[in-house]
Write a protein that holds these residues in place. Sequence first.
Motif, mmCIF file in Angstrom:
data_model
loop_
_atom_site.group_PDB
_atom_site.id
_atom_site.type_symbol
_atom_site.label_atom_id
_atom_site.label_comp_id
_atom_site.label_asym_id
_atom_site.label_seq_id
_atom_site.Cartn_x
_atom_site.Cartn_y
_atom_site.Cartn_z
ATOM 1 N N LYS A 1 0.236 -1.205 0.056
ATOM 2 C CA LYS A 1 0.016 -0.042 0.008
ATOM 3 C C LYS A 1 0.976 1.013 0.367
ATOM 4 O O LYS A 1 0.487 2.357 -0.508
ATOM 5 C CB LYS A 1 -1.310 -0.132 0.958
ATOM 6 N N GLY A 2 2.026 1.478 1.105
ATOM 7 C CA GLY A 2 2.861 2.065 0.761
ATOM 8 C C GLY A 2 3.616 2.243 -0.814
ATOM 9 O O GLY A 2 4.897 3.706 -0.046
ATOM 10 N N LEU A 3 3.898 2.036 -1.474
ATOM 11 C CA LEU A 3 4.250 2.105 -2.487
ATOM 12 C C LEU A 3 4.082 3.018 -3.860
ATOM 13 O O LEU A 3 4.830 2.786 -4.895
ATOM 14 C CB LEU A 3 4.662 0.383 -3.283
ATOM 15 N N ASN A 4 3.069 3.563 -3.698
ATOM 16 C CA ASN A 4 2.801 4.529 -4.135
ATOM 17 C C ASN A 4 2.624 3.978 -5.962
ATOM 18 O O ASN A 4 2.895 4.181 -6.701
ATOM 19 C CB ASN A 4 3.481 5.755 -4.938
ATOM 20 N N LEU A 5 1.453 2.747 -5.952
ATOM 21 C CA LEU A 5 0.996 1.779 -6.883
ATOM 22 C C LEU A 5 1.176 2.556 -8.088
ATOM 23 O O LEU A 5 0.595 2.316 -9.576
ATOM 24 C CB LEU A 5 0.464 0.574 -6.963
ATOM 25 N N GLU A 6 0.263 3.830 -8.071
ATOM 26 C CA GLU A 6 -0.210 5.351 -9.218
ATOM 27 C C GLU A 6 1.149 5.298 -10.378
ATOM 28 O O GLU A 6 0.851 5.898 -11.327
ATOM 29 C CB GLU A 6 -0.927 5.956 -8.791
ATOM 30 N N GLY A 7 2.495 4.920 -9.385
ATOM 31 C CA GLY A 7 3.587 6.374 -10.449
ATOM 32 C C GLY A 7 4.002 4.955 -10.746
ATOM 33 O O GLY A 7 5.343 5.493 -11.675
ATOM 34 N N VAL A 8 3.812 3.732 -11.060
ATOM 35 C CA VAL A 8 4.217 2.665 -11.117
ATOM 36 C C VAL A 8 4.388 2.780 -13.147
ATOM 37 O O VAL A 8 3.335 2.850 -13.536
ATOM 38 C CB VAL A 8 4.116 1.597 -11.127
ATOM 39 N N ARG B 1 10.745 -0.099 -6.069
ATOM 40 C CA ARG B 1 10.208 0.814 -5.271
ATOM 41 C C ARG B 1 10.657 -0.107 -3.956
ATOM 42 O O ARG B 1 10.384 0.739 -3.373
ATOM 43 C CB ARG B 1 9.084 0.601 -5.883
ATOM 44 N N SER B 2 10.629 -1.464 -3.845
ATOM 45 C CA SER B 2 10.578 -1.976 -2.363
ATOM 46 C C SER B 2 11.595 -2.418 -1.975
ATOM 47 O O SER B 2 11.373 -1.133 0.075
ATOM 48 C CB SER B 2 10.622 -3.831 -2.384
ATOM 49 N N ALA C 1 12.019 2.038 -0.468
ATOM 50 C CA ALA C 1 11.373 1.553 0.657
ATOM 51 C C ALA C 1 11.881 1.732 1.286
ATOM 52 O O ALA C 1 10.974 1.656 2.715
ATOM 53 C CB ALA C 1 9.923 1.519 0.303
#
Length: 234
Positions: free
Chosen positions: A167-174, A188-189, A192
């Motif tokens: 949830k904290g990985l800003n999936l909208e920005g992938v 990203r993981s 983070a």
Amino acid sequence: MRTLVLMPTFNEIESLAHSVAELREVCPQVDLLIIDDNSPDGTGHLADRLAAKDPQISVLHRSEKGGLGAAYLSGFGLAIDRGYEIVIEMDADGSHRAIDLPKILEKAQTADLVIGSRWIPGGAVVNWPAHRKAISKIGNLYANLMLRTGIKDMTAGFRAFNVEFLKGLNLEGVAARGYAFQVEMALRSKRAGGEVVEVPITFVERTLGSSKMTTAIVLEALWLVTKWGFYRSA
């Protein structure tokens, strides 16, 4: 922990039923979401028939072939909405063996990302020609050179995420939509601060259907890894 396996499909009618049967036999406690990108060969209809016989199987029908990354992002959203704690990425073509899933799940109880790795001690690849192994190894070496993650198999597609961490990985920005998606999510993981663990698996080249790997997919991955590497050092 409540676990959802995501299995994207596009023209996998020859292999899907076998892959699902193996998964249900080895890990009957997990739920399965088949994500079909409007396969012209009828894979989506087969998925519906499998789901009709098993309440732990559901199907997400997407309107068109949008790439591996887009399919997984859709599945991540459903896993989050439905309150799952672990989400698994798994191919439908039989290359990811269900018998390797329990050790991934074991590590996923405490890690943020668990990668089923071909290129650590104990890992293996079956039925790949030498040039295909070389491409994968060189690609992973280049990714590590540019991104400095320490992950031996960043392109691996058999993996587990802790949903709260996801949830904290800003999936909208992938950005990536092809196989570079796996590299981007691993990157990203790490950035983070997540705990990323690799476990050895045996990857078996598909015997049914055809590979989705293309030159365009390889070039996308090369370009994005290079860009991410320079961004890191900027």
